[in-house]
Structures are given as C-alpha cells and as structure tokens.
Design a protein around this motif. Sequence first.
Motif, PDB file in Angstrom:
ATOM      1  N   GLU A 106       0.816  -1.221   0.000  1.00 34.40           N
ATOM      2  CA  GLU A 106       0.000   0.000   0.000  1.00 34.40           C
ATOM      3  C   GLU A 106       0.850   1.272   0.000  1.00 34.40           C
ATOM      4  O   GLU A 106       0.504   2.266  -0.634  1.00 34.40           O
ATOM      5  CB  GLU A 106      -0.942   0.038   1.214  1.00 34.40           C
ATOM      6  CG  GLU A 106      -1.956  -1.095   1.254  1.00 34.40           C
ATOM      7  CD  GLU A 106      -1.520  -2.198   2.180  1.00 34.40           C
ATOM      8  OE1 GLU A 106      -2.382  -2.741   2.873  1.00 34.40           O
ATOM      9  OE2 GLU A 106      -0.304  -2.488   2.213  1.00 34.40           O
ATOM     10  N   ALA A 107       1.949   1.258   0.743  1.00 37.51           N
ATOM     11  CA  ALA A 107       2.769   2.466   0.886  1.00 37.51           C
ATOM     12  C   ALA A 107       3.925   2.526  -0.103  1.00 37.51           C
ATOM     13  O   ALA A 107       4.643   3.528  -0.147  1.00 37.51           O
ATOM     14  CB  ALA A 107       3.304   2.561   2.312  1.00 37.51           C
ATOM     15  N   VAL A 120      -0.492   7.914   3.798  1.00 35.69           N
ATOM     16  CA  VAL A 120      -0.337   9.011   4.751  1.00 35.69           C
ATOM     17  C   VAL A 120       1.131   9.145   5.131  1.00 35.69           C
ATOM     18  O   VAL A 120       1.787   8.153   5.480  1.00 35.69           O
ATOM     19  CB  VAL A 120      -1.189   8.747   6.012  1.00 35.69           C
ATOM     20  CG1 VAL A 120      -1.001   9.870   7.028  1.00 35.69           C
ATOM     21  CG2 VAL A 120      -2.661   8.612   5.638  1.00 35.69           C
ATOM     22  N   GLU A 121       1.638  10.361   5.057  1.00 39.85           N
ATOM     23  CA  GLU A 121       3.010  10.638   5.501  1.00 39.85           C
ATOM     24  C   GLU A 121       2.989  10.877   7.000  1.00 39.85           C
ATOM     25  O   GLU A 121       2.214  11.678   7.504  1.00 39.85           O
ATOM     26  CB  GLU A 121       3.569  11.866   4.777  1.00 39.85           C
ATOM     27  CG  GLU A 121       5.031  12.149   5.095  1.00 39.85           C
ATOM     28  CD  GLU A 121       5.949  11.022   4.647  1.00 39.85           C
ATOM     29  OE1 GLU A 121       6.597  10.413   5.530  1.00 39.85           O
ATOM     30  OE2 GLU A 121       6.000  10.735   3.434  1.00 39.85           O
ATOM     31  N   PHE A 177       7.258   8.818  11.058  1.00 38.58           N
ATOM     32  CA  PHE A 177       7.977   7.544  11.030  1.00 38.58           C
ATOM     33  C   PHE A 177       8.133   7.001   9.613  1.00 38.58           C
ATOM     34  O   PHE A 177       8.847   6.035   9.397  1.00 38.58           O
ATOM     35  CB  PHE A 177       7.247   6.521  11.895  1.00 38.58           C
ATOM     36  CG  PHE A 177       6.927   7.020  13.267  1.00 38.58           C
ATOM     37  CD1 PHE A 177       7.923   7.149  14.226  1.00 38.58           C
ATOM     38  CD2 PHE A 177       5.630   7.413  13.595  1.00 38.58           C
ATOM     39  CE1 PHE A 177       7.635   7.632  15.486  1.00 38.58           C
ATOM     40  CE2 PHE A 177       5.332   7.890  14.853  1.00 38.58           C
ATOM     41  CZ  PHE A 177       6.333   8.015  15.804  1.00 38.58           C
ATOM     42  N   GLY A 178       7.435   7.610   8.656  1.00 39.25           N
ATOM     43  CA  GLY A 178       7.473   7.170   7.279  1.00 39.25           C
ATOM     44  C   GLY A 178       6.064   7.017   6.726  1.00 39.25           C
ATOM     45  O   GLY A 178       5.081   7.104   7.473  1.00 39.25           O
ATOM     46  N   PRO A 179       5.923   6.801   5.416  1.00 45.19           N
ATOM     47  CA  PRO A 179       4.587   6.648   4.819  1.00 45.19           C
ATOM     48  C   PRO A 179       3.946   5.328   5.217  1.00 45.19           C
ATOM     49  O   PRO A 179       4.615   4.292   5.301  1.00 45.19           O
ATOM     50  CB  PRO A 179       4.871   6.698   3.316  1.00 45.19           C
ATOM     51  CG  PRO A 179       6.295   6.267   3.180  1.00 45.19           C
ATOM     52  CD  PRO A 179       7.001   6.722   4.415  1.00 45.19           C
ATOM     53  N   VAL A 180       2.630   5.376   5.464  1.00 44.27           N
ATOM     54  CA  VAL A 180       1.877   4.181   5.847  1.00 44.27           C
ATOM     55  C   VAL A 180       0.533   4.186   5.133  1.00 44.27           C
ATOM     56  O   VAL A 180       0.053   5.236   4.690  1.00 44.27           O
ATOM     57  CB  VAL A 180       1.641   4.106   7.380  1.00 44.27           C
ATOM     58  CG1 VAL A 180       2.963   3.974   8.126  1.00 44.27           C
ATOM     59  CG2 VAL A 180       0.857   5.313   7.873  1.00 44.27           C
TER      60      VAL A 180
END
Length: 326
Positions: free
Chosen positions: A177-178, A188-189, A192-195
């Motif tokens: 997904e990311a 979503v940014e 901690f990173g994109p998720v």
Amino acid sequence: MTDGAVRFAHKRPLSERVVFVDGLARAGKGLVLRILSHLKRGQHWQLHGAVQNICFAHQMGAVNTEFAAAAIRSLIDEHTYNWIIGRNLNTRLSDESCIYRAADARDFVRRSTDSDGQEAVDRFNAEELFPVFDLHSTLRSAPLMFKALPWASYVHIVRHPVEQADRWHARGWGIREAEDPLSFDVVVETEFGPVPWYAADWAEAFLALEPMERTVEGVLKLQGEDRAGFESLGDEKDRVLWICFEQLVFETDFTIGQISAFLDAPGLPQMRAMLTAENCPRENDLDTRRRTFDRIASLISADAAERLHRAAKAHEQRWSLPSIVP
C-alpha cells in the motif's frame, strides 16, 4: 455564505437506487458482485477508487462531512450516468469486471449507441435498474455514505480473519500500500514514514512489524472498524446486509436467497451456470484451512496470535461455522 462558510447542496439525484458491495480486499467481493449482476434489475459492477478515498480521508478528519457527502453524491451520479449510456465500459477480458462477463453483455454494448441525456436516464429508471459499486472497507464511513445517498443499500461481506489475513499476505498487503504505485489507496506521511491510511494512527508500531504481523493487525483493525461503523447507524442498519464468505461458498443457495430477498431481486436464468464456473458450492476442506492458522501463528508474536485466535472464534460463533482454530 455571509458567515464565510461554504455550504454544499444536493441536486435531484440521477437515480434513487444504488447498491454498494463492501468488504476488505480479498474478502470475496468479486463473487458477490457477480451474483448481484445476475439478479433481475442488477447491473454489472464498477470500481471507482475516488469514492472510497474520500471515505478514508473523512475518517482521518482530512475533509469535512458536508464536502465529502456532496462529492460522493456527485461521483456516484457521474459514474451511474456513464454506465447508463455505455461510456467507459471495461473490455479487458481477464478482468472480473469485464463487460463481456455480464449476464447480458449485449445490452451494455447497445447503450453506447442509444440516445443519451435525460431520455437515457428516464429509460434506466423506468426499468428500475440498480447500479452496483465495488468498495473496500467503507462500512466505517456508513453514516457519511447514507448522508450522501439515503436510499443506498450495502451488502457487506466478511471473511474468516485467519483466511482473510492469509489472502492479504499472499497479495503483499501490509507492504504494497505504501510502496507500490499499482496500489491506489491514499497513503499518509507520518514522522515515522509513509503508511497506509488505516495505519495513520499507529504508524510507528505498524512500521516496526514484520510483514505477516502487519497483515494480521491490519485485518483485525479494519474488521473491527467495519463493525463499529455499522453499530453507529440508527435505522439505516436495515439497509445493510452482512454476509459471510464461508456460508457463501459452502451454502451458496442459502446466501443468494438472503441477497435476493434483501434487494427484492430474483436470480436470472444465467445464475446457475455462473455459479458452476465459480465452483459454488464447494467442499469445505477443514484440514487444509486449519493448517493455515498454525502457519500464521508461527510467524507472528504470541500476543497477535492470541488476538487472531479470539477474532477467529468470534467469527465462527457468529456464523455457526465449524472451527478451524484450536
């Protein structure tokens, strides 16, 4: 607009019949969609990601309810109209949603040469046809969807959480997904990173997990949120039909009867041949299914395995299913 706030209005709807088939990815929606397209007045289905992405953004508080409801109404009207006049038909033969897999493909092709405009809309409504849309994990947004389309109906399919997690993992969900441009849900940014959108409020924990545990946690979260969305409804609960994947494939006629009664739409003569092609009903291979839980449990933490076990037991009890977990 004297107070500076924008107020969105709803025009007269194009049609006051629409059915959403909803559930997690890999929950078995493709089969449900084929069944609906083989009901009297049912239409072959469409998938338009913008609607569900608006739902996801609304769940995260990124868009307000008034705009989200107006945008969803507009998108459904637009895509329904395109369907009515035979525009943007999917002709890719390997796709489940290919128009040539419809119960009456010739009718959809004919629409592309028929008259358009209000005459086409009136003809569609006079036949009391209902458009069908494929959605992913939007039952959490059911209050928003019913605000946009109070006449909508939902058919929501839920799958055994063990096998749901197994199917997700096989497709790479929890990772793709990311990262994968061929996954089209919003990302979503976070610090901690994109998720994926569904992990926005637990991004640090999500990114620290191994792939299988990400999958299990994602499935448990989304199935729980679907239930919470349904429980938040009032009278609209009567417009949502829950069905179980296992009952659908092992007791097919029973579940089709539920769907047919819910939508007041009997099956077409072509239904039986379609179900045969889909291997329904099929044998319930409990031994193979039981080994799936053992394999997953060996790849995740003891805490996650325990919560997956509890969710599995709850699913089996709710739907009166033979157990595949110890």
